[in-house]
Design a protein around this motif. Structure first.
Motif, PDB file in Angstrom:
ATOM      1  N   UNK A   1       0.814  -1.216   0.000  1.00 14.02           N
ATOM      2  CA  UNK A   1       0.000   0.000   0.000  1.00 14.02           C
ATOM      3  C   UNK A   1       0.848   1.266   0.000  1.00 14.02           C
ATOM      4  N   UNK A   2       2.167   1.130   0.198  1.00 20.32           N
ATOM      5  CA  UNK A   2       3.006   2.320   0.198  1.00 20.32           C
ATOM      6  C   UNK A   2       4.479   1.987   0.132  1.00 20.32           C
ATOM      7  N   UNK A   3       5.251   3.026  -0.159  1.00 17.03           N
ATOM      8  CA  UNK A   3       6.700   2.894  -0.260  1.00 17.03           C
ATOM      9  C   UNK A   3       7.333   4.230   0.114  1.00 17.03           C
ATOM     10  N   UNK A   4       8.426   4.157   0.849  1.00 18.60           N
ATOM     11  CA  UNK A   4       9.227   5.337   1.154  1.00 18.60           C
ATOM     12  C   UNK A   4      10.629   5.117   0.606  1.00 18.60           C
ATOM     13  N   UNK A   5      11.112   6.088  -0.157  1.00 16.25           N
ATOM     14  CA  UNK A   5      12.463   6.040  -0.704  1.00 16.25           C
ATOM     15  C   UNK A   5      13.432   6.500   0.380  1.00 16.25           C
ATOM     16  N   UNK A   6      14.385   5.652   0.745  1.00 13.40           N
ATOM     17  CA  UNK A   6      15.385   6.014   1.755  1.00 13.40           C
ATOM     18  C   UNK A   6      16.518   6.861   1.176  1.00 13.40           C
ATOM     19  N   UNK A   7      16.503   7.061  -0.143  1.00 10.80           N
ATOM     20  CA  UNK A   7      17.507   7.872  -0.854  1.00 10.80           C
ATOM     21  C   UNK A   7      18.925   7.317  -0.715  1.00 10.80           C
ATOM     22  N   UNK A   8      19.037   6.011  -0.475  1.00 10.05           N
ATOM     23  CA  UNK A   8      20.351   5.368  -0.365  1.00 10.05           C
ATOM     24  C   UNK A   8      20.398   4.037  -1.108  1.00 10.05           C
TER      25      UNK A   8
END
Length: 123
Positions: A23-30
């Motif tokens: 239902x969702x995703x967060x980009x950790x930018x790494x």
């Protein structure tokens, strides 16, 4: 059926099992992302999963890098820095080995009628 060399360098024959919804995703930018599930996922580190119909940049095969909690896991996925968060409704399938230690274990395999002839297993 999917035949791959697992992260432990052991050839396996897997079958997909639909288990949850992304239902969702967060980009950790790494180079990693946190994947959010609708219900408890029951995944562990190094589980192989497939994400389907969530987002073209995310869909595909992923290996669970770490488990954050019952609703979140971290996977290796490099997205552009402009993508910070995604929401949607995708399908998650985990893969279960079709190998057994002894023939009497065959009865417990989750064989798919559309994919396997019921008398084909790998011992």
């Amino acid at each position: 059926m999917l035949i791959i060399n697992s992260v432990l360098n052991k050839w396996q024959v897997y079958t997909p099992i639909a288990t949850n919804q992304v239902v969702g995703l967060t980009n950790n930018l790494n180079g990693t992302c946190v994947i959010y599930f609708a219900t408890p996922h029951n995944l562990v580190t190094n589980d192989l999963v497939a994400i389907i119909n969530f987002n073209d940049a995310v869909n595909g095969y992923r290996i669970v890098q770490s488990v954050v909690d019952n609703y979140k896991v971290v996977v290796s996925l490099a997205l552009t820095n402009t993508v910070l968060r995604l929401t949607g409704n995708g399908i998650v399938m985990r893969f279960e080995s079709q190998r057994v230690e002894q023939p009497s274990d065959i009865i417990n395999l989750p064989l798919l009628n559309t994919e396997f002839v019921k008398n084909k297993v790998w011992v």
